[in-house]
Design an enzyme around this catalytic site. Structure first.
Site, mmCIF file in Angstrom:
data_model
loop_
_atom_site.group_PDB
_atom_site.id
_atom_site.type_symbol
_atom_site.label_atom_id
_atom_site.label_comp_id
_atom_site.label_asym_id
_atom_site.label_seq_id
_atom_site.Cartn_x
_atom_site.Cartn_y
_atom_site.Cartn_z
ATOM 1 N N THR A 1 44.474 34.104 36.542
ATOM 2 C CA THR A 1 45.482 34.057 35.482
ATOM 3 C C THR A 1 45.381 32.737 34.724
ATOM 4 O O THR A 1 45.328 32.717 33.487
ATOM 5 C CB THR A 1 46.906 34.227 36.073
ATOM 6 O OG1 THR A 1 46.968 35.481 36.751
ATOM 7 C CG2 THR A 1 47.971 34.172 34.982
ATOM 8 N N GLN B 1 37.517 41.091 39.168
ATOM 9 C CA GLN B 1 37.241 42.278 39.988
ATOM 10 C C GLN B 1 35.756 42.491 40.247
ATOM 11 O O GLN B 1 35.398 43.397 41.002
ATOM 12 C CB GLN B 1 37.817 43.533 39.322
ATOM 13 C CG GLN B 1 39.333 43.614 39.346
ATOM 14 C CD GLN B 1 39.920 43.835 40.745
ATOM 15 O OE1 GLN B 1 39.218 44.234 41.688
ATOM 16 N NE2 GLN B 1 41.205 43.580 40.890
ATOM 17 N N SER C 1 38.689 34.681 40.686
ATOM 18 C CA SER C 1 39.869 34.547 41.535
ATOM 19 C C SER C 1 39.439 34.689 42.986
ATOM 20 O O SER C 1 38.838 35.698 43.361
ATOM 21 C CB SER C 1 40.873 35.638 41.187
ATOM 22 O OG SER C 1 41.942 35.617 42.106
ATOM 23 N N ALA C 2 39.756 33.696 43.830
ATOM 24 C CA ALA C 2 39.276 33.706 45.221
ATOM 25 C C ALA C 2 39.856 34.861 46.038
ATOM 26 O O ALA C 2 39.163 35.437 46.877
ATOM 27 C CB ALA C 2 39.615 32.373 45.893
ATOM 28 N N HIS C 3 41.129 35.208 45.775
ATOM 29 C CA HIS C 3 41.765 36.185 46.673
ATOM 30 C C HIS C 3 41.309 37.613 46.444
ATOM 31 O O HIS C 3 41.715 38.530 47.165
ATOM 32 C CB HIS C 3 43.300 36.071 46.621
ATOM 33 C CG HIS C 3 43.955 36.660 45.418
ATOM 34 N ND1 HIS C 3 44.421 37.944 45.392
ATOM 35 C CD2 HIS C 3 44.242 36.144 44.202
ATOM 36 C CE1 HIS C 3 44.989 38.190 44.218
ATOM 37 N NE2 HIS C 3 44.886 37.110 43.472
ATOM 38 N N THR D 1 45.867 17.180 41.281
ATOM 39 C CA THR D 1 45.170 16.901 42.544
ATOM 40 C C THR D 1 44.510 18.172 43.051
ATOM 41 O O THR D 1 45.145 19.226 43.132
ATOM 42 C CB THR D 1 46.183 16.378 43.596
ATOM 43 O OG1 THR D 1 46.768 15.190 43.091
ATOM 44 C CG2 THR D 1 45.499 16.116 44.923
ATOM 45 N N CYS E 1 56.109 49.042 38.242
ATOM 46 C CA CYS E 1 57.534 49.003 38.517
ATOM 47 C C CYS E 1 58.187 48.001 37.585
ATOM 48 O O CYS E 1 58.052 46.800 37.751
ATOM 49 C CB CYS E 1 57.795 48.600 39.961
ATOM 50 S SG CYS E 1 57.286 49.843 41.126
HETATM 51 C C1 LIG Z 1 43.785 39.826 40.019
HETATM 52 C C2 LIG Z 1 43.316 39.759 38.622
HETATM 53 C C3 LIG Z 1 43.694 38.714 37.770
HETATM 54 C C4 LIG Z 1 44.666 37.640 38.199
HETATM 55 O O1 LIG Z 1 44.108 36.784 39.152
HETATM 56 P P1 LIG Z 1 45.043 35.766 39.964
HETATM 57 O O2 LIG Z 1 44.061 34.896 40.683
HETATM 58 O O3 LIG Z 1 45.844 36.607 40.893
HETATM 59 O O4 LIG Z 1 45.860 35.008 38.992
HETATM 60 C C5 LIG Z 1 43.182 38.695 36.501
HETATM 61 N N1 LIG Z 1 42.344 39.654 36.065
HETATM 62 C C6 LIG Z 1 41.972 40.678 36.841
HETATM 63 C C7 LIG Z 1 41.033 41.707 36.304
HETATM 64 C C8 LIG Z 1 42.443 40.769 38.148
HETATM 65 O O5 LIG Z 1 42.074 41.795 38.903
#
Ligand SMILES: *Cc1c(COP(=O)(O)O)cnc(C)c1O
Length: 386
Positions: free
Chosen positions: A76, A186, A206-208, A246, A331
């Site tokens: 994001t 993704q 995005s790492a997660h 930081t 939602c």
């Molecule tokens: C999950 C996602 C984001 C947001 O990533 P965050 O690290 O959660 O802020 C942005 N773009 C896409 C396509 C995503 O799947």
């Protein structure tokens, strides 16, 4: 109560055990806890070493130079930095708003910064996708205007899993002297990414989404005089002035480790996950009125988006208590509004609301898929009787 089977890996992934270990080593007094910006002692140098190792690992995942990686708090923030940072430096140069192109099926983390930039006097075009959810080179070509300076298109759609031809889109942008930003949240760790081969100028991670921790990501910024981003967070000039604050050593070390693992396991993971995805679809495809959203061929292995015809979507999701999946609706505070992505590919409100996204990941087992098939079939049989 038994735990529901987790089939929502596109929303987030658990942290890989190896990643959790490396993160834990960067927290306590015995570990590498210091501020990576502390230049006056060994503790700080060790922390900086961890951060730079992570930077090299993330760069390697996408074939970038480590100096092209800017750490952020996630995709994001990376998307915000790319869009607002490029727009601000364009305005500083041209003293006027220009034109930006995105697609109608981007993540909110691109669409909302685009709305904000529109309020600041930039013109925004939102490209319509094909009925599979893909952005065609021809539609981009037709939308380019003389003052278009930035295009932002995702590589893989988070709801459908479909893959855009980023290389072709980037070639078109380059031929028109327009910068291309790509949201790769993704796709990273799911398909091979080579920023140089693709020809993108900016790319968000995005790492997660690839078994790293939440709250950390990166923006690839191609090293070139043409790609200048204005900082959006000021305060100390970290990250070569592009993003102050930081650095969170444990988060970055975790992202780096996750990137290395993802690169190592990319091929084996995606083959295994595709087999599970195919089995899930095979176990459901004979249900009456069922339809696969997106593309069955041009997609990542982990995402299967299904419209269950003639079924109330809200009822379906409520009844599928033993599965953790995402619905085809968002939602809102009061109501369920159908997914704008599914609407953009031509689904009716009802069909979008009767759609579910199943996303499969590294820890999904064949037993979980068999359980999901049986559970879905029995729930649908009951709903159809009612
Ligand atoms: C999950 C996602 C984001 C947001 O990533 P965050 O690290 O959660 O802020 C942005 N773009 C896409 C396509 C995503 O799947």
């Amino acid at each position: 109560m038994r735990k529901p089977v987790y089939l929502d890996y596109a929303a987030t992934t658990p942290v890989a055990p190896e990643v959790a270990t490396r993160m834990a080593e960067c927290l306590t007094l015995e570990g590498i806890f210091a501020n990576p910006a502390s230049r006056s002692h060994m503790y700080g140098w060790q922390a900086e070493e961890q951060v730079e190792e992570a930077r090299a690992q993330v760069a390697a995942l996408i074939n970038a130079d480590p100096r092209e990686i800017v750490w952020t708090s996630g995709a994001t923030e990376a998307n915000n930095l790319a869009l607002k940072g490029i727009a601000e430096s364009y305005r500083a140069q041209h003293k006027a708003g220009g034109h930006i192109i995105v697609s109608a099926v981007e993540h909110k983390a691109v669409l909302d910064p685009a709305i904000w930039l529109e309020s600041q006097g930039f013109r925004i075009t939102r490209l319509a996708p094909t009925n599979e959810g893909i952005i065609c080179v021809d539609s981009l070509s037709a939308a380019l205007e003389p003052d278009t300076f930035l295009v932002s298109l995702m590589q893989v759609n988070n709801e459908l899993g479909v893959i855009n031809d980023v290389k072709a889109l980037a070639a078109l942008c380059k031929s028109r002297n327009v910068l291309l930003h790509c949201d790769a949240a993704q796709s990273a760790g799911k398909i091979a990414i080579d920023v140089k081969g693709l020809g993108v100028d900016l790319l968000s991670l995005s790492a997660h989404k690839f078994y790293g921790p939440k709250g950390v990501g990166a923006l690839y910024v191609r090293r070139s005089g043409e790609v200048k981003i204005a900082a959006q967070i000021h305060g100390g000039g970290h990250e070569r002035g592009m993003r102050s604050g930081t650095l969170a050593t444990h988060q970055l070390a975790g992202m780096g480790q996750a990137a290395s693992l993802a690169a190592e396991q990319l091929v084996t993971d995606s083959i295994r996950i595709a087999q599970l995805r195919d089995r899930l679809w095979q176990g459901l495809e004979d249900l009456p009125g069922i339809h696969r959203n997106g593309s069955a061929t041009n997609c990542v292995s982990g995402i299967l988006n299904i419209a269950f015809g003639n079924i109330d979507g809200e009822m379906l999701l409520l009844s599928l208590r033993d599965l953790a999946v995402s619905s085809g609706s968002a939602c809102n505070s009061a109501s369920m509004s159908p997914s704008y992505v599914l609407k953009a590919i031509g689904l009716s409100d009802e069909a979008a609301q009767a759609s579910l996204r199943f996303s499969i990941g590294r820890y999904t087992t064949a037993d979980e898929i068999e359980f999901a098939i049986e559970h879905i079939r029995s729930v649908i049989a009951k709903l159809q009787k009612a």
